[in-house]
Motif scaffolding. Structure first.
Motif, short mmCIF file in Angstrom:
data_model
loop_
_atom_site.label_atom_id
_atom_site.label_comp_id
_atom_site.label_asym_id
_atom_site.label_seq_id
_atom_site.Cartn_x
_atom_site.Cartn_y
_atom_site.Cartn_z
N PRO A 129 0.84 -1.21 0.00
CA PRO A 129 0.00 0.00 0.00
C PRO A 129 0.87 1.25 0.00
CG PRO A 129 -0.70 -1.59 1.70
CD PRO A 129 0.60 -2.07 1.15
N ASP A 130 0.22 2.38 -0.32
CA ASP A 130 0.94 3.64 -0.41
C ASP A 130 1.52 4.06 0.93
OD1 ASP A 130 1.64 6.20 -1.83
OD2 ASP A 130 0.32 6.98 -0.27
N GLY A 131 0.96 3.59 2.04
CA GLY A 131 1.43 3.98 3.36
C GLY A 131 2.34 2.97 4.00
N THR A 132 3.29 2.40 3.25
CA THR A 132 4.21 1.40 3.79
C THR A 132 5.51 2.07 4.21
OG1 THR A 132 3.26 -0.30 2.37
CG2 THR A 132 5.42 -0.75 3.33
N PHE A 133 5.91 1.87 5.49
CA PHE A 133 7.09 2.51 6.06
C PHE A 133 8.16 1.45 6.35
CE2 PHE A 133 3.90 5.64 6.73
CZ PHE A 133 4.52 6.85 6.92
N ALA A 134 9.42 1.84 6.17
CA ALA A 134 10.57 1.08 6.66
C ALA A 134 11.30 1.97 7.65
CB ALA A 134 11.49 0.67 5.51
N VAL A 135 11.44 1.52 8.90
CA VAL A 135 12.05 2.32 9.96
C VAL A 135 13.44 1.75 10.26
CG1 VAL A 135 11.82 3.21 12.31
CG2 VAL A 135 9.77 2.79 10.92
N LEU A 136 14.47 2.59 10.09
CA LEU A 136 15.84 2.18 10.35
C LEU A 136 16.22 2.51 11.79
CD1 LEU A 136 15.70 2.16 7.26
CD2 LEU A 136 18.01 3.09 7.20
N PRO A 137 17.16 1.78 12.38
CA PRO A 137 17.60 2.10 13.75
C PRO A 137 18.11 3.54 13.85
CG PRO A 137 18.45 -0.04 13.07
CD PRO A 137 17.84 0.58 11.85
N PHE A 138 17.79 4.20 14.95
CA PHE A 138 18.24 5.56 15.18
C PHE A 138 19.70 5.54 15.65
CE2 PHE A 138 14.05 6.29 14.38
CZ PHE A 138 13.55 7.55 14.70
N ILE A 139 20.44 6.58 15.28
CA ILE A 139 21.89 6.60 15.50
C ILE A 139 22.23 7.36 16.78
CG2 ILE A 139 24.12 7.05 14.41
CD1 ILE A 139 22.13 5.15 12.98
N ASN A 140 23.20 6.85 17.51
CA ASN A 140 23.68 7.47 18.74
C ASN A 140 24.76 8.51 18.40
OD1 ASN A 140 24.60 8.18 21.25
ND2 ASN A 140 25.42 6.16 21.78
N ILE A 141 24.37 9.78 18.32
CA ILE A 141 25.32 10.85 17.99
C ILE A 141 26.27 11.12 19.15
CG2 ILE A 141 25.53 13.27 17.32
CD1 ILE A 141 24.49 11.46 15.18
N SER A 142 25.80 10.93 20.39
CA SER A 142 26.62 11.26 21.55
C SER A 142 27.82 10.34 21.68
CB SER A 142 25.78 11.18 22.83
OG SER A 142 24.67 12.03 22.74
N ARG A 143 27.75 9.16 21.08
CA ARG A 143 28.86 8.21 21.07
C ARG A 143 29.19 7.64 22.45
NH1 ARG A 143 33.98 9.73 17.77
NH2 ARG A 143 34.19 7.48 17.94
N ASP A 144 28.24 7.72 23.39
CA ASP A 144 28.41 7.05 24.67
C ASP A 144 27.86 5.63 24.51
OD1 ASP A 144 28.49 6.14 27.24
OD2 ASP A 144 27.72 7.98 28.12
N GLU A 145 28.74 4.64 24.67
CA GLU A 145 28.34 3.26 24.42
C GLU A 145 27.19 2.83 25.34
OE1 GLU A 145 31.75 0.83 24.75
OE2 GLU A 145 32.75 1.68 22.98
N ALA A 146 27.08 3.45 26.50
CA ALA A 146 26.01 3.08 27.43
C ALA A 146 24.63 3.42 26.87
CB ALA A 146 26.22 3.77 28.77
N ASP A 147 24.58 4.30 25.86
CA ASP A 147 23.30 4.71 25.28
C ASP A 147 23.03 4.07 23.92
OD1 ASP A 147 22.76 6.36 27.44
OD2 ASP A 147 23.80 8.07 26.54
N ASP A 148 23.93 3.21 23.43
CA ASP A 148 23.76 2.65 22.10
C ASP A 148 22.45 1.90 21.93
OD1 ASP A 148 26.10 3.68 21.15
OD2 ASP A 148 27.29 1.87 21.51
N TRP A 149 21.99 1.24 23.01
CA TRP A 149 20.76 0.44 22.94
C TRP A 149 19.52 1.27 22.60
CZ3 TRP A 149 16.93 1.71 26.45
CH2 TRP A 149 17.32 2.56 27.50
N LEU A 150 19.56 2.58 22.87
CA LEU A 150 18.39 3.42 22.64
C LEU A 150 18.00 3.48 21.16
CD1 LEU A 150 19.21 6.40 25.03
CD2 LEU A 150 17.30 4.81 25.25
#
Length: 782
Positions: free
Chosen positions: A58-79
């Motif tokens: 359908p016209d409303g089909t989305f593909a969502v990619l993982p969001f990127i951790n700009i802060s580069r703190d490994e403790a937040d990579d899971w977000l």
């Protein structure tokens, strides 16, 4: 030994929104986590994509990619995966929306042998999984403060239809995700049913990275359930507390270039910038210049078709007054090129247009008092020098050459706590076109730089160091595209990258400048009534030829310098030492930075060649070696008042040779030789010099030179000079230790020496705090 004590402080007189306090700032570089997507048919921006991978979704089909951790703190990579999973679930719950499964997206990300995941690659990924829309995004975390940014790409056209930014705290994470989903759905609706261009209102700029971080499985169990779970009964718990001394994420904002199609739905735009590897600039922001089918009319208005497909830079951060904070005024810079020119368009926005400072001044003078935008090019990507081009609101030109070194011990204290960016040597002049005009919300400008005005390697494709800096005088604010940190002492190692330059013209730069002058003198003979006349016609020629794009040959015969800018006035009376006048003659200005050797003495000063009959010069770079060779025949030495005096009508010959080898970023070792001979006398100088950047904040400089002189009377003298220094320039602590010695008989007729017989040891130290509030910085200096 000399010491001085001072207390320095800089106050910001205009109110500034305070920024979260951080004690340590992370690297300003993006991680190299390049994902690969299956290769699909390339569809240029603006093409419908009818030949792309077919889909019955359908016209409303989305593909969502993982969001990127700009802060580069490994403790937040899971977000990153947590945000993507939650956004996908919320989108799937909306009427008329289908979301491609996470496993299918992950498979597309890890399979195939495509290219780095930029806008085009994300578009191909969307087509490969049968999606009409692709969602990419990133997040930054500073303590409990959180920023989430997302953009919506149309998989059919490859353009970005909307960009959404949400700011808050970790306790508000669900509300932030709701804002992101609502904005994406609005973007999809406005893309299907256009409502006309509308400028995106924002208070803070947010970066959109193009590489992924680790997934949700690395998250602490409590937060993984809260952020990535199916229910919303509870708020997200706080992340685990960091121990003493652990780095605080956030700090500098990594900017990006806007992709094709403006984020606000307008028509201007271009390819997305990505972080790529390039030696010391690995991970820095990058922009791919767009090839222009036809050049713009350089008049200062951005109404040419070229700007609709040009790469667009919009995210700028402050250097001063608050390092790393988002720019308070919007800036747009467009980048494109063809085989002969590099084109840049600029739009400096102002929330209060009455703040604009622009005046019609002489060349190179706008930077002193006007609002300007400066463009920096490190064409050899070696962090040794950069070409700088500057424009103000009226298109007044400024250009300079900026070196990567600071010099040796003679500079003494060297401590600086201010902001801003360097400008370089303004005596260098290049040929380029510019135009500017004031508009309702600020000013716009256009710039066309011929590649023949630059020096660059002879390659098929080119990658240059690149930086854009804007000064806003009314706010004492300086903003840049590629973030600049006080944790690194150099400016050139913190530039971004200009990529995608190709098929540049290989024609040789040829310039021939003939000159003709004539003098007619007459006087009345009162005895005979005759009026005898004397005519003195003269001709000359200057010849320039580009042996290669980075090696230039200059020849001159009987040059005419009558049209050269006059020297700036100086007071000559009651002076203990000789006055120094800068070189202004074009023949000697070409490549003059190559002959420069930093020290307490000007070792090469071409103003000592007063009246050249002819001369030749080769300057440029071969590999890592920078070379310069100059020969000139000077008639001034034989212009004596008494025709019977020895040397009348004779000329002096001058030879200057310089070689420098680039070791690594901002580091080199070099040698110099000069010789001037006249009637059997000579003045020779030989020496070596070096600069080593030993850490990002510390450098060592050294120079050792000797001179041998023989006068017309046959008297010989020799002398030496030594100069060395160690300099540390950090965010807080800065200090310098230096020493130099000049012998009484150290002398050169090709240079400029103000004083001799000197020994000096100096040191300085300073510590500066950066509250970056109403008090920008303060600290003692000794």
């Amino acid at each position: 030994m000399s010491h001085r004590l001072a207390m320095c402080a800089v106050l910001l007189l205009t109110p500034v929104r305070p920024m979260a306090s951080v004690h340590e700032r992370p690297s300003t570089q993006l991680p190299h986590l390049a994902r690969q997507v299956p290769a699909a048919q390339e569809v240029p921006a603006g093409v419908s994509g009818q030949d792309s991978v077919p889909t019955d979704r359908p016209d409303g089909t989305f593909a969502v990619l993982p969001f990127i951790n700009i802060s580069r703190d490994e403790a937040d990579d899971w977000l990153g995966d947590g945000f993507a999973e939650t956004v996908a679930a919320d989108l799937a719950a909306s009427p008329g929306v289908t979301v491609v499964g996470r496993d299918q997206v992950a498979s597309a990300l890890t399979g195939g042998t495509g290219e780095t995941l930029d806008a085009a690659a994300a578009t191909r990924l969307g087509r490969s999984v049968g999606a009409n829309w692709v969602v990419t995004g990133g997040f930054q975390r500073v303590g409990e403060r959180l920023r989430i940014t997302a953009r919506l790409l149309d998989a059919g056209t490859g353009s970005v239809t909307d960009s959404v930014t949400a700011d808050g705290t970790m306790d508000e994470v669900f509300d932030l995700q709701d804002q992101i989903v609502a904005g994406l759905l609005r973007g999809r609706t406005s893309a299907v049913t256009p409502t006309g261009p509308e400028r995106r209102a924002r208070t803070e700029a947010g970066p959109l990275p193009t590489s992924e971080g680790p997934g949700l499985d690395n998250a602490p169990a409590r937060e993984r359930e809260a952020v990535g779970g199916a229910g919303r009964a509870a708020r997200a718990p706080r992340a685990p507390e960091r121990g003493p001394g652990s780095p605080v994420p956030g700090g500098l904002v990594i900017p990006r270039a806007e992709p094709a199609g403006r984020a606000d739905g307008g028509g201007l735009g271009g390819p997305v910038a990505v972080a790529v590897s390039a030696g010391v600039l690995a991970g820095r922001p990058s922009v791919n210049a767009s090839f222009a089918a036809e050049p713009p009319t350089v008049d200062g208005t951005l109404d040419d078709a070229i700007w609709r497909s040009a790469a667009r830079l919009t995210e700028f951060v402050q250097v001063a007054p608050v390092e790393g904070a988002p720019a308070t005024e919007d800036t747009e810079v467009f980048v494109a090129f063809d085989s002969t020119h590099l084109y840049l368009g600029m739009h400096a926005h102002y929330s209060n247009p009455g703040m604009v400072r622009a005046s019609r001044v002489d060349r190179d003078r706008a930077s002193y008092s006007d609002d300007t935008i400066s463009i920096y090019f490190d064409t050899f990507l070696d962090q040794q020098r950069a070409f700088v081009f500057t424009l103000n609101g009226y298109g007044v030109q400024g250009d300079s050459l900026m070196g990567g070194s600071r010099g040796g011990g003679f500079r003494g204290g060297g401590y600086s706590g201010g902001g801003g960016v360097p400008s370089g040597d303004r005596s260098w002049d290049a040929l380029f076109e510019s135009g500017g005009m004031l508009v309702d919300d600020g000013w716009t400008a256009e710039l066309a730089i011929p590649f023949k005005s630059l020096r660059y390697p002879s390659n098929d494709t080119h990658r240059w160091g690149f930086q854009v800096a804007r000064s806003i005088r009314g706010k004492d604010e300086t903003v840049v595209w590629a973030p600049v940190s006080r944790d690194v002492s150099g400016f050139l190692p913190q530039m971004g990258l200009l990529d995608g330059l190709r098929n540049l013209s290989t024609s040789r730069n040829l310039e021939i400048l003939p000159t003709f002058t004539a003098i007619q003198v007459g006087n009345l003979d009162t005895t005979t009534g005759a009026f005898p006349e004397e005519r003195q016609p003269e001709g000359g020629v200057n010849f320039k030829y580009g042996l290669t794009p980075n090696l230039t040959l200059d020849l001159t015969y009987n040059p005419d310098f009558s049209q050269i800018e006059s020297d700036r006035p100086q007071i000559e009376v009651n002076q203990r030492f000789p006055l120094f006048f800068s070189e202004l003659r074009p023949f000697f200005l070409e490549g003059q930075e190559i002959f420069n050797v930093q020290g307490p003495v000007t070792f090469v000063h071409t103003r000592t060649i007063v009246d050249p009959r002819y001369g030749a010069k080769v300057t440029g770079k071969v590999g890592k070696a920078t070379l310069g060779l100059l020969f000139a025949n000077d008639e001034a030495a034989g212009k004596l008042d008494d025709p019977s005096e020895r040397g009348f009508g004779q000329s002096a010959n001058t030879v200057i040779a310089r070689a420098r080898y680039d070791l690594y970023s901002q580091s080199h070792i070099g040698a110099v030789f000069t010789d001037r001979e006249f009637l059997g006398s000579y003045s020779r100088l030989t020496g070596v010099d070096s600069r080593l950047q030993v850490t990002p904040t510390a450098s060592i400089d050294f120079a050792a030179l000797t001179t041998q002189n023989r006068g017309v009377d046959g008297l010989d003298t020799t002398g030496s000079m030594f100069d060395g220094g160690y300099r540390h320039s950090g965010r807080n602590l800065s200090y310098n230790v230096s020493a130099y010695q000049i012998d009484p008989d150290f002398d050169t007729e090709v240079g400029f020496i103000r004083r001799r017989d000197i020994r000096r040891i100096s040191s300085s130290a300073g510590y500066r705090w950066w509250p970056e509030s109403w008090l920008i910085n303060w600290g003692p200096q000794f």
